[in-house]
Write a protein that holds these residues in place. Structure first.
Motif, PDB file in Angstrom:
ATOM      1  N   MET A   1       0.834  -1.192   0.000  1.00  0.00           N
ATOM      2  CA  MET A   1       0.000   0.000   0.000  1.00  0.00           C
ATOM      3  C   MET A   1       0.874   1.249   0.000  1.00  0.00           C
ATOM      4  SD  MET A   1      -2.836   1.278   2.778  1.00  0.00           S
ATOM      5  CE  MET A   1      -4.084   0.163   2.121  1.00  0.00           C
ATOM      6  N   ALA A   2       0.471   2.250  -0.753  1.00  0.00           N
ATOM      7  CA  ALA A   2       1.162   3.531  -0.784  1.00  0.00           C
ATOM      8  C   ALA A   2       0.294   4.582  -0.115  1.00  0.00           C
ATOM      9  CB  ALA A   2       1.467   3.949  -2.221  1.00  0.00           C
ATOM     10  N   VAL A   3       0.891   5.374   0.771  1.00  0.00           N
ATOM     11  CA  VAL A   3       0.224   6.520   1.378  1.00  0.00           C
ATOM     12  C   VAL A   3       0.977   7.756   0.912  1.00  0.00           C
ATOM     13  CG1 VAL A   3      -0.451   7.663   3.518  1.00  0.00           C
ATOM     14  CG2 VAL A   3      -0.507   5.166   3.376  1.00  0.00           C
ATOM     15  N   ILE A   4       0.279   8.690   0.271  1.00  0.00           N
ATOM     16  CA  ILE A   4       0.910   9.868  -0.313  1.00  0.00           C
ATOM     17  C   ILE A   4       0.619  11.073   0.564  1.00  0.00           C
ATOM     18  CG2 ILE A   4       1.097  11.325  -2.351  1.00  0.00           C
ATOM     19  CD1 ILE A   4       0.093   8.973  -4.020  1.00  0.00           C
ATOM     20  N   GLY A   5       1.640  11.556   1.256  1.00  0.00           N
ATOM     21  CA  GLY A   5       1.498  12.708   2.135  1.00  0.00           C
ATOM     22  C   GLY A   5       1.763  12.323   3.578  1.00  0.00           C
ATOM     23  N   ALA A   6       2.846  12.874   4.155  1.00  0.00           N
ATOM     24  CA  ALA A   6       3.217  12.519   5.529  1.00  0.00           C
ATOM     25  C   ALA A   6       2.913  13.662   6.479  1.00  0.00           C
ATOM     26  CB  ALA A   6       4.697  12.143   5.604  1.00  0.00           C
ATOM     27  N   GLY A   7       1.641  14.039   6.507  1.00  0.00           N
ATOM     28  CA  GLY A   7       1.130  14.925   7.540  1.00  0.00           C
ATOM     29  C   GLY A   7       0.389  14.089   8.567  1.00  0.00           C
ATOM     30  N   ALA A   8      -0.470  14.737   9.340  1.00  0.00           N
ATOM     31  CA  ALA A   8      -1.197  14.017  10.393  1.00  0.00           C
ATOM     32  C   ALA A   8      -2.036  12.871   9.807  1.00  0.00           C
ATOM     33  CB  ALA A   8      -2.075  14.990  11.169  1.00  0.00           C
ATOM     34  N   ALA A   9      -2.788  13.168   8.733  1.00  0.00           N
ATOM     35  CA  ALA A   9      -3.642  12.133   8.139  1.00  0.00           C
ATOM     36  C   ALA A   9      -2.811  11.005   7.556  1.00  0.00           C
ATOM     37  CB  ALA A   9      -4.536  12.748   7.064  1.00  0.00           C
ATOM     38  N   GLY A  10      -1.702  11.355   6.884  1.00  0.00           N
ATOM     39  CA  GLY A  10      -0.860  10.329   6.280  1.00  0.00           C
ATOM     40  C   GLY A  10      -0.201   9.441   7.318  1.00  0.00           C
ATOM     41  N   GLY A  34       5.510  16.077   8.460  1.00  0.00           N
ATOM     42  CA  GLY A  34       4.779  16.692   9.559  1.00  0.00           C
ATOM     43  C   GLY A  34       5.022  18.168   9.764  1.00  0.00           C
ATOM     44  N   LEU A  35       5.314  18.922   8.699  1.00  0.00           N
ATOM     45  CA  LEU A  35       5.647  20.331   8.885  1.00  0.00           C
ATOM     46  C   LEU A  35       4.471  21.140   9.420  1.00  0.00           C
ATOM     47  CD1 LEU A  35       7.900  21.145   5.796  1.00  0.00           C
ATOM     48  CD2 LEU A  35       8.570  20.769   8.178  1.00  0.00           C
ATOM     49  N   LYS A  36       3.257  20.853   8.951  1.00  0.00           N
ATOM     50  CA  LYS A  36       2.114  21.609   9.460  1.00  0.00           C
ATOM     51  C   LYS A  36       1.775  21.201  10.894  1.00  0.00           C
ATOM     52  CE  LYS A  36      -0.734  21.112   5.944  1.00  0.00           C
ATOM     53  NZ  LYS A  36      -1.962  21.274   5.137  1.00  0.00           N
ATOM     54  N   ILE A  37       2.098  19.956  11.277  1.00  0.00           N
ATOM     55  CA  ILE A  37       1.957  19.567  12.677  1.00  0.00           C
ATOM     56  C   ILE A  37       2.860  20.443  13.538  1.00  0.00           C
ATOM     57  CG2 ILE A  37       2.310  17.721  14.368  1.00  0.00           C
ATOM     58  CD1 ILE A  37       1.754  15.709  12.157  1.00  0.00           C
ATOM     59  N   LEU A  38       4.092  20.647  13.082  1.00  0.00           N
ATOM     60  CA  LEU A  38       5.059  21.437  13.852  1.00  0.00           C
ATOM     61  C   LEU A  38       4.621  22.888  13.999  1.00  0.00           C
ATOM     62  CD1 LEU A  38       8.400  20.059  12.364  1.00  0.00           C
ATOM     63  CD2 LEU A  38       7.372  19.497  14.569  1.00  0.00           C
ATOM     64  N   GLU A  91      -7.269  22.444  27.703  1.00  0.00           N
ATOM     65  CA  GLU A  91      -7.170  23.857  28.018  1.00  0.00           C
ATOM     66  C   GLU A  91      -8.538  24.515  27.834  1.00  0.00           C
ATOM     67  OE1 GLU A  91      -3.966  25.780  26.005  1.00  0.00           O
ATOM     68  OE2 GLU A  91      -2.438  24.527  26.982  1.00  0.00           O
ATOM     69  N   PRO A  92      -8.704  25.741  28.354  1.00  0.00           N
ATOM     70  CA  PRO A  92      -9.988  26.436  28.198  1.00  0.00           C
ATOM     71  C   PRO A  92     -10.431  26.453  26.740  1.00  0.00           C
ATOM     72  CG  PRO A  92      -8.572  27.656  29.694  1.00  0.00           C
ATOM     73  CD  PRO A  92      -7.742  26.529  29.146  1.00  0.00           C
ATOM     74  N   GLY A  93     -11.704  26.192  26.538  1.00  0.00           N
ATOM     75  CA  GLY A  93     -12.230  26.076  25.181  1.00  0.00           C
ATOM     76  C   GLY A  93     -12.257  24.651  24.675  1.00  0.00           C
ATOM     77  N   GLY A  94     -11.691  23.708  25.466  1.00  0.00           N
ATOM     78  CA  GLY A  94     -11.758  22.299  25.109  1.00  0.00           C
ATOM     79  C   GLY A  94     -10.636  21.794  24.229  1.00  0.00           C
ATOM     80  N   LYS A  95      -9.644  22.623  23.905  1.00  0.00           N
ATOM     81  CA  LYS A  95      -8.538  22.166  23.065  1.00  0.00           C
ATOM     82  C   LYS A  95      -7.611  21.251  23.856  1.00  0.00           C
ATOM     83  CE  LYS A  95      -8.417  26.224  20.031  1.00  0.00           C
ATOM     84  NZ  LYS A  95      -7.585  27.345  19.517  1.00  0.00           N
ATOM     85  N   LEU A  96      -7.127  20.193  23.190  1.00  0.00           N
ATOM     86  CA  LEU A  96      -6.200  19.245  23.808  1.00  0.00           C
ATOM     87  C   LEU A  96      -4.809  19.432  23.212  1.00  0.00           C
ATOM     88  CD1 LEU A  96      -8.354  15.977  23.918  1.00  0.00           C
ATOM     89  CD2 LEU A  96      -8.074  17.717  25.683  1.00  0.00           C
ATOM     90  N   PHE A  97      -3.838  19.686  24.097  1.00  0.00           N
ATOM     91  CA  PHE A  97      -2.446  19.876  23.715  1.00  0.00           C
ATOM     92  C   PHE A  97      -1.577  18.833  24.411  1.00  0.00           C
ATOM     93  CE2 PHE A  97      -4.196  24.062  22.953  1.00  0.00           C
ATOM     94  CZ  PHE A  97      -3.483  24.546  21.855  1.00  0.00           C
ATOM     95  N   PRO A  98      -0.391  18.525  23.852  1.00  0.00           N
ATOM     96  CA  PRO A  98       0.550  17.685  24.584  1.00  0.00           C
ATOM     97  C   PRO A  98       0.925  18.339  25.913  1.00  0.00           C
ATOM     98  CG  PRO A  98       1.238  17.928  22.291  1.00  0.00           C
ATOM     99  CD  PRO A  98       0.119  18.892  22.507  1.00  0.00           C
ATOM    100  N   VAL A  99       1.065  17.531  26.945  1.00  0.00           N
ATOM    101  CA  VAL A  99       1.416  18.057  28.265  1.00  0.00           C
ATOM    102  C   VAL A  99       2.715  18.850  28.196  1.00  0.00           C
ATOM    103  CG1 VAL A  99       2.148  17.380  30.590  1.00  0.00           C
ATOM    104  CG2 VAL A  99       0.136  16.314  29.543  1.00  0.00           C
ATOM    105  N   GLY A 100       3.642  18.421  27.367  1.00  0.00           N
ATOM    106  CA  GLY A 100       4.918  19.108  27.230  1.00  0.00           C
ATOM    107  C   GLY A 100       4.898  20.315  26.318  1.00  0.00           C
ATOM    108  N   ASP A 101       3.728  20.671  25.775  1.00  0.00           N
ATOM    109  CA  ASP A 101       3.579  21.827  24.884  1.00  0.00           C
ATOM    110  C   ASP A 101       4.541  21.787  23.702  1.00  0.00           C
ATOM    111  OD1 ASP A 101       1.468  23.100  26.206  1.00  0.00           O
ATOM    112  OD2 ASP A 101       2.824  24.078  27.633  1.00  0.00           O
ATOM    113  N   SER A 102       4.774  20.601  23.148  1.00  0.00           N
ATOM    114  CA  SER A 102       5.724  20.463  22.052  1.00  0.00           C
ATOM    115  C   SER A 102       5.116  19.692  20.892  1.00  0.00           C
ATOM    116  CB  SER A 102       7.002  19.758  22.523  1.00  0.00           C
ATOM    117  OG  SER A 102       7.844  19.467  21.423  1.00  0.00           O
ATOM    118  N   ALA A 103       5.006  20.363  19.736  1.00  0.00           N
ATOM    119  CA  ALA A 103       4.560  19.670  18.530  1.00  0.00           C
ATOM    120  C   ALA A 103       5.592  18.655  18.072  1.00  0.00           C
ATOM    121  CB  ALA A 103       4.275  20.680  17.418  1.00  0.00           C
ATOM    122  N   ARG A 104       6.862  18.901  18.389  1.00  0.00           N
ATOM    123  CA  ARG A 104       7.915  17.966  17.984  1.00  0.00           C
ATOM    124  C   ARG A 104       7.722  16.603  18.633  1.00  0.00           C
ATOM    125  NH1 ARG A 104      11.765  20.047  14.956  1.00  0.00           N
ATOM    126  NH2 ARG A 104      11.989  22.321  14.848  1.00  0.00           N
ATOM    127  N   ALA A 105       7.163  16.577  19.836  1.00  0.00           N
ATOM    128  CA  ALA A 105       6.917  15.298  20.497  1.00  0.00           C
ATOM    129  C   ALA A 105       5.897  14.476  19.718  1.00  0.00           C
ATOM    130  CB  ALA A 105       6.417  15.538  21.922  1.00  0.00           C
TER     131      ALA A 105
END
Length: 279
Positions: A1-10, A34-38, A91-105
């Motif tokens: 199988m080929a997956v084209i695009g290595a972002g969150a969905a890929g 994952g550049l847009k994740i970062l 966080e307020p508003g219901g958004k979920l972030f990594p505990v370490g506040d790092s997209a790199r993680a």
């Protein structure tokens, strides 16, 4: 199988396919995945929301979106990330972030999963064209032609060409006979021609924006509003942008700012303010 695009969905598609027993190759046009994740969430990556429903999505069939969300609801997403070493906080508003506040993680976790599952990487190898013959897909890249029995296309839209989201996925899909719905920019700031608001750049405050087209109220979006050196940004402006840009050509479109917004209806009830004060 080929997956084209290595972002969150890929990443998610490749991992799910490999866990189901497929031999997977993940392609990405940019050498770094994952550049847009970062970039998301101010480099902290807002992974999801505590509550996600079909009304949170624009476009597509709400019943179909509801079935997808039912199969992988927000609480299951949270458990999935935490089981792989990325605990989340709300966080307020219901958004979920990594505990370490790092997209790199988040990106590091995805890449560790690729290693664990033996998923082959083809980063910096854009798929330039694709054909199908005798039940096999043939993918052309600068390094040659690869083949796959199945393809998942997760190449993003037109939002940020420098990251690889340059619209190439639309071209690949169109080449395979798919019809493409006309696209509209979304989640973009609103640029003002000038005015006194520029003197308030850097100010963030709760507000609401109402779009009127030919004098009739079309939509109201409430949330945090950021005044910038070029206009309006922040969640309220970003949420409004798709409606502004999607207005009929030639229509008289105007946005009114409610500086003291009242209570807002839920998105399920159509959104907007219960009793919008004067702009």
């Amino acid at each position: 199988m080929a997956v084209i695009g290595a972002g969150a969905a890929g990443f998610m598609a490749a991992i799910a396919a490999a866990e189901s027993g497929a031999r997977v190759t993940l392609y990405n046009s940019h050498p770094l995945p994952g550049l847009k994740i970062l970039m998301s969430g101010g480099t902290r990556c807002n992974v999801t929301h505590a509550v996600v429903g079909p009304e949170s999505f624009h476009g597509g069939s709400r019943p179909a979106i509801g079935l997808v969300l039912k199969s992988f609801p927000a609480d299951a997403v949270r458990r999935w990330f935490e089981a792989r070493g990325v605990p989340l906080k709300e966080e307020p508003g219901g958004k979920l972030f990594p505990v370490g506040d790092s997209a790199r993680a988040v990106v590091a976790m995805f890449e560790a999963e690729l290693d664990r599952l033996g998923i082959r990487r083809r980063f910096g190898h854009p798929v330039t064209s694709m054909t199908r013959r005798d039940g096999v897909f043939h993918l052309d890249t600068p390094a040659g032609t690869d083949s796959a029995r199945a393809v998942i296309l997760t190449s993003g839209g037109l939002s940020y060409p420098k990251t690889g989201s340059d619209g190439s996925g639309y071209r690949l899909a169109r080449g395979m006979g798919h019809a493409i719905t006309p696209t509209t920019p979304a989640l973009t700031p609103l640029v003002l021609a000038g005015g006194a608001l520029f003197d308030l750049q850097g100010l963030t405050l709760p507000a609401a924006l109402t779009l009127r087209i030919d004098g009739r109220r079309r939509v109201t979006r409430a949330g945090s509003l950021l005044l910038t050196h070029f206009g309006l940004s922040g969640p309220a402006a970003l949420d409004m942008s798709r409606h502004w840009l999607g207005a009929p050509s030639g229509a008289d479109r105007r946005i009114f700012v409610h500086w003291r917004p009242g209570p807002a209806r839920s998105l399920a009830d159509g959104g907007g303010l219960v009793d919008p004060p004067g702009a």
